[in-house]
Design an enzyme around this catalytic site. Sequence first.
Site, mmCIF file in Angstrom:
data_model
loop_
_atom_site.group_PDB
_atom_site.id
_atom_site.type_symbol
_atom_site.label_atom_id
_atom_site.label_comp_id
_atom_site.label_asym_id
_atom_site.label_seq_id
_atom_site.Cartn_x
_atom_site.Cartn_y
_atom_site.Cartn_z
ATOM 1 N N THR A 173 0.845 -1.196 0.000
ATOM 2 C CA THR A 173 0.000 0.000 0.000
ATOM 3 C C THR A 173 0.880 1.246 0.000
ATOM 4 O O THR A 173 2.078 1.173 -0.264
ATOM 5 C CB THR A 173 -0.987 -0.024 1.195
ATOM 6 N N ASN A 174 0.290 2.399 0.279
ATOM 7 C CA ASN A 174 1.056 3.661 0.308
ATOM 8 C C ASN A 174 0.529 4.531 1.454
ATOM 9 O O ASN A 174 -0.313 4.096 2.238
ATOM 10 C CB ASN A 174 0.943 4.376 -1.042
ATOM 11 N N ARG A 175 1.007 5.761 1.537
ATOM 12 C CA ARG A 175 0.751 6.580 2.723
ATOM 13 C C ARG A 175 -0.575 7.351 2.687
ATOM 14 O O ARG A 175 -0.862 8.134 3.585
ATOM 15 C CB ARG A 175 1.863 7.625 2.878
ATOM 16 N N SER A 176 -1.388 7.178 1.664
ATOM 17 C CA SER A 176 -2.612 7.989 1.576
ATOM 18 C C SER A 176 -3.598 7.644 2.695
ATOM 19 O O SER A 176 -3.896 6.472 2.945
ATOM 20 C CB SER A 176 -3.289 7.755 0.227
ATOM 21 N N ALA B 169 -4.732 7.406 -4.159
ATOM 22 C CA ALA B 169 -3.377 6.995 -4.531
ATOM 23 C C ALA B 169 -3.474 5.507 -4.882
ATOM 24 O O ALA B 169 -3.473 4.645 -3.998
ATOM 25 C CB ALA B 169 -2.412 7.235 -3.393
#
Length: 407
Positions: free
Chosen positions: A210-213, A276
Amino acid sequence: MATPDGRPFVVLGVSGGIAAYKAVELCRRLVDAGCHVAPVLTEHATRFVGELTFSALASEPAQTELYDAAAVIPHTRLGQSADLVIVAPATAHLLARYAAGMADDLLTATLLATRAPVLVAPAMHTEMWEQPSVVDNLALLRRRGVEIVEPAVGRLAGGDEGAGRLADPATIAEAALDLLGRRPADLAGRRVVISAGGTREPIDPVRFLTNRSSGKQGHALAAAAADRGASVVLVTTSALPAHAGVRTISVETAAQMHEAMTEAAQDADVVIMAAAVADFRPRDPESTKVKRELGAPEIILEPTPDILVDLVERRPAGQVVVGFAAETDHVLEHAAAKLERKGCDLLVVNDVSAPLVGFDHDTNAVHILSQDGTTVSVDLASKRAVADRILDRVMDHLNPSAEKDSR
Ligand code: PMT
């Protein structure tokens, strides 16, 4: 308490900093937006800008004195009459006096004597802005329900650069009008579809990429669009609460977001991809938990579908499509290339390496690029204020003659 002719009564407090001159434009904007504006200047503010300037532009003469023979107990009249009290600029000294509950001049006495919402726009040098005492005072005021319009990063008095520049008067005016509930219902009858959050791409049943959104920017857009009268569908991976009146579709992966967005966008007037989306996902996710004892697994990735490009290709006539771009270098250059590649009408780029900008912050700062070559920049502000500026640009692109209810 609105004036007899129905205009909201706004006390505009100005404290003593070089940015006091910008409060003149704020005053004019509020009057133009239909507010009754009563300016209150601290003694230090009058060193930077004259009472007469405010008196000429505002709805009543500017006041500076707690003890005024002509106006009996002016602070209670102002405090009790106010629908909103704004302090712009708010200096470190003013914030300290307000946080401490002092009432030693007309402005601080008015702040104590009001039950109206209070909006504070700080401005000061970076060193002062970062002082723990200022940070603590602001946090205390925020906990008490005071709304803060964060300062921007930019040129300060004396040629210095840094965080602490008063937010744009347009941004402060918008935040004020939001608090007064006076945003135009300019999206009434429009269908708006928004994506939010970072997608999660499974490696196995317990792990994912995943990512930081956080979803905050997308959720702020959904709330702003709903407040402006739109019927809103929010396709989100985030567990943040959605604004009442927004229909939420929860998804996890890029594939699920793709399907939900494609379906919802079919009859939408506006589509905004604030999510994102993972660019790659594990090609063969495991159906059972990968065991540590078997050693580090090799994970082969494959590209996800580009949802934004697909939405642009499928869009019905008149639909406005907005993309986002998270960049860390050559921000405007990369954004212009992305706008061309993706083919959307507007591209909102944020420099996610800048302080307080992008992933997970409550604030953002963006440039909004349009296919017509224009770029609108929005200085650091709450994600909600940024959302409204984006929707203002969307309004410019919506075909006003399009039949809203014919589909
Ligand atoms: O959620 P927050 O914590 O509030 O943070 C907000 C944010 C930083 C996530 C937001 O402001 C933002 O920048 N969103 C886009 C992030 C991103 O994925 O940018 P990108 O440059 O990688 O993608 C460009 C555009 O293509 C985006 O609109 C993205 O949604 C879209 N995309 C990307 C990949 C893909 N497979 N499909 C897509 O549709």
